[in-house]
Design a protein around this motif. Sequence first.
Motif, PDB file in Angstrom:
ATOM      1  N   ALA A 124      20.000 -30.267 109.811  1.00  0.00           N
ATOM      2  CA  ALA A 124      18.427 -31.565 109.573  1.00  0.00           C
ATOM      3  C   ALA A 124      19.137 -32.618 110.130  1.00  0.00           C
ATOM      4  O   ALA A 124      18.476 -33.064 110.706  1.00  0.00           O
ATOM      5  CB  ALA A 124      18.122 -31.440 108.161  1.00  0.00           C
ATOM      6  N   THR A 125      20.295 -32.879 109.644  1.00  0.00           N
ATOM      7  CA  THR A 125      21.154 -33.931 110.585  1.00  0.00           C
ATOM      8  C   THR A 125      21.174 -34.003 111.946  1.00  0.00           C
ATOM      9  O   THR A 125      21.005 -34.844 112.152  1.00  0.00           O
ATOM     10  CB  THR A 125      22.577 -34.248 110.173  1.00  0.00           C
ATOM     11  OG1 THR A 125      22.427 -34.169 108.144  1.00  0.00           O
ATOM     12  CG2 THR A 125      23.244 -35.432 110.629  1.00  0.00           C
ATOM     13  N   ILE A 126      21.497 -33.073 112.356  1.00  0.00           N
ATOM     14  CA  ILE A 126      21.991 -32.374 113.666  1.00  0.00           C
ATOM     15  C   ILE A 126      20.436 -33.083 114.417  1.00  0.00           C
ATOM     16  O   ILE A 126      20.249 -33.789 115.354  1.00  0.00           O
ATOM     17  CB  ILE A 126      22.528 -31.688 114.211  1.00  0.00           C
ATOM     18  CG1 ILE A 126      23.516 -31.786 113.839  1.00  0.00           C
ATOM     19  CG2 ILE A 126      22.420 -31.634 115.974  1.00  0.00           C
ATOM     20  CD1 ILE A 126      25.135 -31.936 114.369  1.00  0.00           C
ATOM     21  N   VAL A 127      19.661 -31.844 113.926  1.00  0.00           N
ATOM     22  CA  VAL A 127      18.256 -31.720 114.397  1.00  0.00           C
ATOM     23  C   VAL A 127      17.602 -33.214 114.498  1.00  0.00           C
ATOM     24  O   VAL A 127      16.701 -33.729 115.434  1.00  0.00           O
ATOM     25  CB  VAL A 127      17.237 -31.042 114.275  1.00  0.00           C
ATOM     26  CG1 VAL A 127      16.154 -30.425 115.047  1.00  0.00           C
ATOM     27  CG2 VAL A 127      18.598 -30.021 114.651  1.00  0.00           C
ATOM     28  N   SER A 128      17.421 -33.949 113.268  1.00  0.00           N
ATOM     29  CA  SER A 128      17.276 -35.341 113.346  1.00  0.00           C
ATOM     30  C   SER A 128      17.254 -36.607 114.117  1.00  0.00           C
ATOM     31  O   SER A 128      16.828 -36.820 115.440  1.00  0.00           O
ATOM     32  CB  SER A 128      16.626 -35.444 111.508  1.00  0.00           C
ATOM     33  OG  SER A 128      17.740 -35.672 111.370  1.00  0.00           O
TER      34      SER A 128
END
Length: 294
Positions: A124-128
């Motif tokens: 979630a951190t990386i993709v967002s």
Amino acid sequence: MLNTANEIINACKENNCHIYDLVIAEEMKNSKKTEEEIRQHLNIVIDVMRKSAAENLNKSNVTRFKMTDGFAKITNDYAENQEPIIGKFLMHTMAMAFSTSEVNDAMGKIVAAPTAGSSGIMPATIVSAIEKYNFDNETVQNGLLTSIAIGQIIAKYATFAGAEGGCQAECGAASAMAASALIEMMGGTPEQALHAASITIINVIGLVCDPIAGLVQYPCTFRNASGVVNAFISADLALAGVTSFVPFDEVAQAMGEVGKLMHESLRETGLGGLAGTKTGKRIRDEFLGKTGGN
């Protein structure tokens, strides 16, 4: 890998390099792989993260006990159609954390970074961050490599296992790794990456691991969502210039010591905390095929 925050910072200064350069050098030495091969593997990791973070945003997952069904879609719908108190970006990011958690619940393909129970945080951190800033693959790779260094220090001084150290060791570690990745991707310094990692752990130090029936669904999925927010706010604080007085290696040591002090019922046994509530016991008995929870 180097053992302390100061050693890492000094090595980066002496060699005029980034934390990810240290990780690549060590991995090349240990695995005998080239940098290109290492980065190609990271591209596979990124692809899996992208898919798991998006898979359940527009559909509802169904599990046996329905403890966390459809949270990704519910949260994503709210982010798209309302004005969330925390803003659309963070709401959407939490939806992606729920999505990967739900993929894991369904035995789908995830990246356990560092564990399955905390697997929603890094994706979630990386993709967002990719969606918000349009980072290229090399930048994302460098972020992931930086997070590996943080994970190595945690593994050295503490643990990733909820059964040994509580959820601080799982979602806490994942959040710290994610925060350090964000710092690198945003162009921050090694010092800021270590400060961000420290702040994330400090925010959740002592967090117990109390999954109902021992299933990494409830309350784990909520801790994945809040863990992403923890990573972002910690990264922002570090980028703003806020520092952790206690170095990251000492924070990791403290986390390890706190984990050892936890009662065993609060370390992924499915017996204490929320797992020990009346509802938690009922679900556990149903899961084990028993009746009349007590």
